[in-house]
Design a protein around this motif. Structure first.
Motif, PDB file in Angstrom:
ATOM      1  N   ASN A  17     -81.372  91.627  95.081  1.00 57.82           N
ATOM      2  CA  ASN A  17     -79.895  90.907  94.526  1.00 57.82           C
ATOM      3  C   ASN A  17     -79.531  91.296  92.958  1.00 57.82           C
ATOM      4  O   ASN A  17     -78.606  90.835  92.547  1.00 57.82           O
ATOM      5  CB  ASN A  17     -79.901  89.676  94.872  1.00 57.82           C
ATOM      6  CG  ASN A  17     -79.771  89.396  96.435  1.00 57.82           C
ATOM      7  OD1 ASN A  17     -79.229  90.082  97.207  1.00 57.82           O
ATOM      8  ND2 ASN A  17     -80.523  88.373  96.670  1.00 57.82           N
ATOM      9  N   ASN A  18     -80.512  92.310  92.530  1.00 53.69           N
ATOM     10  CA  ASN A  18     -80.241  92.856  90.945  1.00 53.69           C
ATOM     11  C   ASN A  18     -80.701  91.648  90.045  1.00 53.69           C
ATOM     12  O   ASN A  18     -79.815  91.508  89.048  1.00 53.69           O
ATOM     13  CB  ASN A  18     -78.762  93.400  90.822  1.00 53.69           C
ATOM     14  CG  ASN A  18     -78.875  94.740  91.831  1.00 53.69           C
ATOM     15  OD1 ASN A  18     -79.735  95.486  91.832  1.00 53.69           O
ATOM     16  ND2 ASN A  18     -77.676  94.752  92.450  1.00 53.69           N
ATOM     17  N   GLU A  19     -81.415  90.604  90.282  1.00 56.59           N
ATOM     18  CA  GLU A  19     -81.695  89.732  89.539  1.00 56.59           C
ATOM     19  C   GLU A  19     -82.934  89.850  88.647  1.00 56.59           C
ATOM     20  O   GLU A  19     -83.778  90.638  89.090  1.00 56.59           O
ATOM     21  CB  GLU A  19     -82.000  88.432  90.255  1.00 56.59           C
ATOM     22  CG  GLU A  19     -80.823  87.872  91.327  1.00 56.59           C
ATOM     23  CD  GLU A  19     -81.235  86.720  92.254  1.00 56.59           C
ATOM     24  OE1 GLU A  19     -82.370  86.470  92.414  1.00 56.59           O
ATOM     25  OE2 GLU A  19     -80.283  86.213  93.046  1.00 56.59           O
ATOM     26  N   VAL A  20     -82.759  88.958  87.568  1.00 53.24           N
ATOM     27  CA  VAL A  20     -83.648  89.201  86.504  1.00 53.24           C
ATOM     28  C   VAL A  20     -85.000  88.235  87.355  1.00 53.24           C
ATOM     29  O   VAL A  20     -84.753  87.067  88.032  1.00 53.24           O
ATOM     30  CB  VAL A  20     -83.334  88.665  85.208  1.00 53.24           C
ATOM     31  CG1 VAL A  20     -84.417  88.355  84.096  1.00 53.24           C
ATOM     32  CG2 VAL A  20     -82.544  89.646  84.599  1.00 53.24           C
ATOM     33  N   PRO A  21     -86.067  88.477  86.722  1.00 54.43           N
ATOM     34  CA  PRO A  21     -87.272  87.553  87.408  1.00 54.43           C
ATOM     35  C   PRO A  21     -86.875  86.268  87.029  1.00 54.43           C
ATOM     36  O   PRO A  21     -86.513  85.727  85.786  1.00 54.43           O
ATOM     37  CB  PRO A  21     -88.340  88.035  86.682  1.00 54.43           C
ATOM     38  CG  PRO A  21     -88.206  89.469  86.367  1.00 54.43           C
ATOM     39  CD  PRO A  21     -86.775  89.744  86.389  1.00 54.43           C
ATOM     40  N   GLY A  22     -87.031  85.203  87.953  1.00 52.89           N
ATOM     41  CA  GLY A  22     -86.547  83.923  87.650  1.00 52.89           C
ATOM     42  C   GLY A  22     -85.403  83.511  88.371  1.00 52.89           C
ATOM     43  O   GLY A  22     -84.973  82.352  88.725  1.00 52.89           O
ATOM     44  N   GLY A  23     -84.478  84.706  88.819  1.00 54.18           N
ATOM     45  CA  GLY A  23     -83.494  84.461  89.701  1.00 54.18           C
ATOM     46  C   GLY A  23     -82.208  83.909  88.997  1.00 54.18           C
ATOM     47  O   GLY A  23     -81.363  83.505  89.737  1.00 54.18           O
ATOM     48  N   GLN A  24     -82.448  83.386  87.877  1.00 54.14           N
ATOM     49  CA  GLN A  24     -81.023  82.783  87.268  1.00 54.14           C
ATOM     50  C   GLN A  24     -79.916  83.646  86.522  1.00 54.14           C
ATOM     51  O   GLN A  24     -78.997  83.319  86.372  1.00 54.14           O
ATOM     52  CB  GLN A  24     -81.757  81.800  85.993  1.00 54.14           C
ATOM     53  CG  GLN A  24     -82.711  80.958  86.615  1.00 54.14           C
ATOM     54  CD  GLN A  24     -83.326  80.101  85.194  1.00 54.14           C
ATOM     55  OE1 GLN A  24     -82.854  79.015  85.092  1.00 54.14           O
ATOM     56  NE2 GLN A  24     -84.117  80.832  84.653  1.00 54.14           N
ATOM     57  N   VAL A  25     -80.472  84.870  86.409  1.00 53.08           N
ATOM     58  CA  VAL A  25     -79.368  85.798  85.376  1.00 53.08           C
ATOM     59  C   VAL A  25     -79.420  87.184  86.420  1.00 53.08           C
ATOM     60  O   VAL A  25     -80.499  87.379  86.765  1.00 53.08           O
ATOM     61  CB  VAL A  25     -79.809  86.032  84.308  1.00 53.08           C
ATOM     62  CG1 VAL A  25     -78.902  87.163  83.525  1.00 53.08           C
ATOM     63  CG2 VAL A  25     -79.283  84.645  83.324  1.00 53.08           C
ATOM     64  N   ALA A  26     -78.438  87.873  86.498  1.00 53.18           N
ATOM     65  CA  ALA A  26     -78.512  89.109  87.277  1.00 53.18           C
ATOM     66  C   ALA A  26     -78.237  90.192  86.270  1.00 53.18           C
ATOM     67  O   ALA A  26     -77.892  90.221  85.176  1.00 53.18           O
ATOM     68  CB  ALA A  26     -77.462  89.412  88.372  1.00 53.18           C
ATOM     69  N   ARG A  27     -78.926  91.609  86.741  1.00 49.36           N
ATOM     70  CA  ARG A  27     -79.031  92.685  85.801  1.00 49.36           C
ATOM     71  C   ARG A  27     -77.725  93.476  85.633  1.00 49.36           C
ATOM     72  O   ARG A  27     -77.332  94.300  84.934  1.00 49.36           O
ATOM     73  CB  ARG A  27     -79.989  93.680  86.118  1.00 49.36           C
ATOM     74  CG  ARG A  27     -81.378  93.400  85.659  1.00 49.36           C
ATOM     75  CD  ARG A  27     -82.031  94.057  84.672  1.00 49.36           C
ATOM     76  NE  ARG A  27     -81.684  95.571  84.722  1.00 49.36           N
ATOM     77  CZ  ARG A  27     -82.736  96.427  84.970  1.00 49.36           C
ATOM     78  NH1 ARG A  27     -83.899  96.201  84.915  1.00 49.36           N
ATOM     79  NH2 ARG A  27     -82.371  97.781  84.988  1.00 49.36           N
ATOM     80  N   THR A  28     -76.675  93.079  86.837  1.00 45.44           N
ATOM     81  CA  THR A  28     -75.482  93.959  86.853  1.00 45.44           C
ATOM     82  C   THR A  28     -74.274  92.968  86.608  1.00 45.44           C
ATOM     83  O   THR A  28     -74.281  91.592  86.793  1.00 45.44           O
ATOM     84  CB  THR A  28     -75.290  94.397  88.241  1.00 45.44           C
ATOM     85  OG1 THR A  28     -75.504  93.431  89.152  1.00 45.44           O
ATOM     86  CG2 THR A  28     -76.446  95.373  88.528  1.00 45.44           C
ATOM     87  N   ALA A  29     -73.304  93.675  86.219  1.00 45.81           N
ATOM     88  CA  ALA A  29     -72.010  92.930  86.120  1.00 45.81           C
ATOM     89  C   ALA A  29     -70.669  93.816  86.536  1.00 45.81           C
ATOM     90  O   ALA A  29     -70.930  94.952  86.404  1.00 45.81           O
ATOM     91  CB  ALA A  29     -71.732  92.403  84.786  1.00 45.81           C
ATOM     92  N   ASP A  30     -69.572  93.323  87.001  1.00 42.85           N
ATOM     93  CA  ASP A  30     -68.303  94.024  87.183  1.00 42.85           C
ATOM     94  C   ASP A  30     -67.940  94.325  85.784  1.00 42.85           C
ATOM     95  O   ASP A  30     -67.009  93.136  85.186  1.00 42.85           O
ATOM     96  CB  ASP A  30     -67.433  93.487  88.183  1.00 42.85           C
ATOM     97  CG  ASP A  30     -66.376  94.224  88.620  1.00 42.85           C
ATOM     98  OD1 ASP A  30     -65.949  95.039  87.702  1.00 42.85           O
ATOM     99  OD2 ASP A  30     -65.972  93.975  89.487  1.00 42.85           O
ATOM    100  N   TYR A  31     -67.712  95.434  85.361  1.00 44.24           N
ATOM    101  CA  TYR A  31     -67.257  95.619  84.021  1.00 44.24           C
ATOM    102  C   TYR A  31     -65.722  96.322  84.058  1.00 44.24           C
ATOM    103  O   TYR A  31     -65.130  97.261  83.572  1.00 44.24           O
ATOM    104  CB  TYR A  31     -67.999  96.656  83.222  1.00 44.24           C
ATOM    105  CG  TYR A  31     -69.250  96.007  82.810  1.00 44.24           C
ATOM    106  CD1 TYR A  31     -69.371  95.408  81.849  1.00 44.24           C
ATOM    107  CD2 TYR A  31     -70.366  96.167  83.555  1.00 44.24           C
ATOM    108  CE1 TYR A  31     -70.573  94.807  81.243  1.00 44.24           C
ATOM    109  CE2 TYR A  31     -71.587  95.627  83.244  1.00 44.24           C
ATOM    110  CZ  TYR A  31     -71.655  95.067  81.967  1.00 44.24           C
ATOM    111  OH  TYR A  31     -72.913  94.509  81.606  1.00 44.24           O
ATOM    112  N   GLY A  32     -64.954  95.747  85.128  1.00 39.85           N
ATOM    113  CA  GLY A  32     -63.464  96.138  85.395  1.00 39.85           C
ATOM    114  C   GLY A  32     -63.420  97.563  85.799  1.00 39.85           C
ATOM    115  O   GLY A  32     -63.891  98.001  86.764  1.00 39.85           O
ATOM    116  N   VAL A  33     -62.619  98.521  85.146  1.00 34.37           N
ATOM    117  CA  VAL A  33     -62.481  99.774  85.254  1.00 34.37           C
ATOM    118  C   VAL A  33     -63.765 100.604  85.542  1.00 34.37           C
ATOM    119  O   VAL A  33     -63.836 101.544  86.173  1.00 34.37           O
ATOM    120  CB  VAL A  33     -61.550 100.539  84.171  1.00 34.37           C
ATOM    121  CG1 VAL A  33     -62.083 100.465  82.998  1.00 34.37           C
ATOM    122  CG2 VAL A  33     -61.086 101.892  84.713  1.00 34.37           C
TER     123      VAL A  33
END
Length: 728
Positions: free
Chosen positions: A48-64
């Motif tokens: 799910n593209n999560e950083v170890p620990g699962g609290q924060v993800a490595r990806t984001a939607d940067y609009g365009v």
């Protein structure tokens, strides 16, 4: 007491900077459906593209630019996952972004939330939904239907376009819940706390065996009194997410309904009559600042806010070929609000003033976007070219009634002594005497076109982003008959360089946009239409991915244009020559440095100055902007008790001024939160999770200073929340 406060401040800072900085590297694979940007192969993350620990993800939607991995993206963003939202038992967006020191809670009443990002005020009306502005609930910020909250820090005109209310400090994007393959999302959760709020939530998600179709539903209800005096909240909400994953196409549909009723909400304390010449001689100067007391009440009895939100959005993507994808989205929202509230003011002479108001509001919006994304190569340089057109139209039907007279009281000795807890109890209770009515107030249209080229070298060591957005703004002010019609072009440049498999450095130049003003009759240039105000940002930063945690360090400067009164030949002119400059440094860390120990923390230092303003306060600190903010959370599994975890969070905010002349300020504070989570098997072997959290453990009283005008809002005292969740 001062020494104890200093010790707490140092302990908070030590907790943050002591987060570990060592780890390992390994291989991983990214899901082709989730990540549409450049692949990277330097550290382990979950499917799910999560950083170890699962609290924060490595990806984001940067609009365009689409959904991208942070290590190859030249911006500073934090993506809070469903695990982080659930484990801190967040009930609204401000509970979530409180885990990021780059944001500052600017809530101005128990019925209306706001925040600042990098020192610039934002509003709940500017939250995007799956990258689309104008669709998310306008006056409701509950997160029960949200899977992830993405916080982009910095100007974002290129990425998302101009936000409806002109927020420029950053962007918050909701990612809705959807059914996930191979993951049990079916649960029932009971929650009690934050006063006597009792909530029930149902989540149900299922996918077909071939993984093509998925459906997810969230139903939520809560009712009861809150931790603020006399305040009660009732909410009913439902969220539906449907998606189809085809071999060459993808379809998403999300819809929601919210009814939110708040009775007797708390309100901010506004200050009136403060001037540079009077401030040392007035009542405040003689008696000192008003002491904070979370038991005090600044809202009148029988005030309320009733809100109904309905929204839906559909998105479709089609792969014409391996290197060309088309996409389109269409969303609609309707908001209806009946809001009976009061303004509570304290004058410089110590006189309490109350005015009753009633706001009837209907807001209807239609938002759309369409574009193409193509990939090609010139020599050894790879290109990802994207063109997108956007259109957001909304109308406000609004009638804002106010009592013709302000109710005055004699001097109230509450500046330094809050022995009278119910402050507004000294005033009469007012009934709403106004009938319902909502006339067309204004019509708004934002249209634009953005073109970007993401260029990367063959070895992916260098990535360049070049782009620009043309934005057209039209506002018809129906009640005054005036029309605002202007346009602006916002260029952007950015670069990322991967020093090695674990480290990236980046820089960017970005802009933010806010609609200008139509000058009124108070100035000699009455009727002049001022061009959109631009916010110009320069940022440099570095990102470190050790395999155990992700760290981002950034430094930025943002200059926001605004209004300025200039005197020429004895006449006052309203111009766009004003300027506020924010300079800051940010550090954020999230991960699992060792098995069973999860950390998340951030720090921001900010200098916010009036660069071009009235002579009486030019060069001063901007109101409501503390120089230091920090938050650190550590969660530890207890090995001797399987399924048991405990957590500790420290929250620090420095002092900030309440007036432009920097004479009075609210003090800094440290608050502490404790939590525990116990996972076990219940009846029938169903997984169950018991959570318990206590916030502001030491019952610290404090004020938040507002950044839009001289005002303060009292913070919550000690509260507790417990919940029991069952998977089925």
């Amino acid at each position: 007491m001062k020494k104890q406060q200093q010790y707490r401040n140092w302990l908070c800072a030590a907790l943050l900077v002591s987060l570990p900085f060592t780890g390992y590297a390994a291989e991983y694979q990214l899901d082709d459906i989730v990540v549409t940007g450049v692949r990277v192969h330097e550290a382990p993350i979950t499917e799910n593209n999560e950083v170890p620990g699962g609290q924060v993800a490595r990806t984001a939607d940067y609009g365009v630019l689409g959904n991208r991995d942070t290590m190859t993206t030249p911006f500073n963003a934090t993506t809070f996952t469903d695990k982080a939202i659930t484990d801190v038992q967040a009930s609204n967006i401000t509970d979530v972004i409180a885990m990021d020191a780059s944001t500052n809670n600017q809530t101005l009443s128990g019925a209306s939330q706001a925040w600042a990002i990098r020192g610039f005020r934002a509003q709940q009306q500017d939250v995007s939904f799956n990258g689309l502005h104008g669709i998310a609930p306008r006056f409701y910020t509950g997160v029960e239907g949200i899977d992830r909250v993405e916080v982009l820090k910095g100007a974002s005109a290129l990425l998302y376009g101009m936000s409806p209310n002109g927020s420029v400090g950053g962007n918050i994007n909701y990612v809705p819940k959807r059914a996930k393959q191979g993951e049990n999302q079916n649960s029932v959760k009971l929650t009690y706390g934050d006063g006597k709020q009792f909530g029930q939530q149902l989540d149900y998600g299922v996918r077909t065996n071939d993984n093509k179709w998925g459906i997810h539903f969230t139903g939520y209800h809560t009712n009861g009194s809150t931790s603020y005096k006399d305040v009660a909240v009732k909410t009913n909400s439902a969220f539906l997410g449907v998606d189809r994953q085809g071999s060459h196409s993808r379809f998403y549909f999300d819809a929601g309904y919210v009814y939110n009723n708040i009775e007797n909400p708390q309100y901010r304390v506004q200050f009136s009559g403060i001037t540079n010449t009077k401030i040392q001689k007035n009542y405040i100067g003689q008696h000192g600042m008003l002491s904070a007391d979370h038991n005090a009440k600044y809202g009148l009895a029988d005030t309320y806010r009733h809100v109904t939100e309905k929204f839906g959005v559909a998105r479709y993507e089609y792969d014409f070929s391996k290197h060309l994808t088309g996409f389109a989205a269409l969303g609609m929202r309707e908001t209806k609000m009946d809001y009976a509230y009061n303004e509570f003011r304290l004058s410089v002479d110590g006189v309490g003033q109350v005015r009753f108001r009633n706001n009837n509001h209907i807001n209807k919006a239609i938002s759309a976007e369409a574009g193409l994304k193509g990939q090609f190569q010139t020599g050894s340089v790879k290109h990802e070219l994207t063109g997108v057109a956007t259109r957001l139209a909304w109308k406000r039907y609004m009638t804002n009634n106010a009592e013709s007279t302000i109710k005055n009281n004699k001097e109230v000795a509450i500046w330094h002594d809050t022995t009278e807890a119910n402050v507004v109890g000294q005033f009469n209770t007012y009934k709403n005497q106004f009938g319902w009515g909502a006339e067309l107030n204004d019509s708004n249209l934002l249209t634009g076109f953005a073109l970007t080229d993401v260029m990367s070298t063959k070895d992916d060591k260098w990535t360049f982003v070049l782009g620009g957005r043309y934005q057209h703004i039209k506002q018809n002010l129906n009640k005054t008959g005036k029309t605002y019609k202007e346009h602006a072009f916002s260029p952007a440049f950015a670069v990322v360089h991967k020093l090695n498999d674990r480290t990236s450095v980046y820089a960017n130049y970005m802009q933010g946009l806010t609609a200008g003003d139509i000058v009124d009759s108070n100035y000699a240039n009455d009727g002049e239409v001022l061009a959109p105000y631009k916010t110009k940002q320069f940022e440099v930063g570095a990102k470190f991915n050790t395999g155990k945690y992700l760290t981002t360090v950034s430094a930025f400067q943002m200059e926001q244009a605004g209004t300025l009164v200039e005197t020429r030949n004895g006449l006052d002119y309203l111009t766009s020559g004003g300027k506020v400059r924010n300079r800051g440094v940010e550090v954020s860390v999230a991960g699992e440095p060792r098995e069973g120990t999860r950390v998340m923390g951030s720090l921001m230092f900010l200098r916010s100055k009036y660069q071009k303003a009235l002579d009486s306060y030019q060069g001063n600190d901007v109101i409501g902007t503390p120089r230091w903010q920090a938050v650190a959370r550590v969660e530890q599994d207890i090995k001797s008790v399987k399924g048991l975890s405990v957590s500790l969070r420290a929250n620090y905010q420095g002092p900030s001024y309440i007036d432009q002349w920097n004479t009075y300020k609210v003090g800094g504070r440290v608050t502490w939160d404790l939590g525990t989570r116990y996972e076990f098997k219940g009846l029938g072997g169903h997984p169950m999770t018991l959570r318990a959290d206590v916030y502001n453990v030491f019952n610290k009283d404090y004020w938040n200073a507002m950044s839009n005008n001289p005002a303060i809002y009292v913070g919550k005292g000690r509260t507790a929340v417990v919940s029991l969740e069952t998977k089925f």
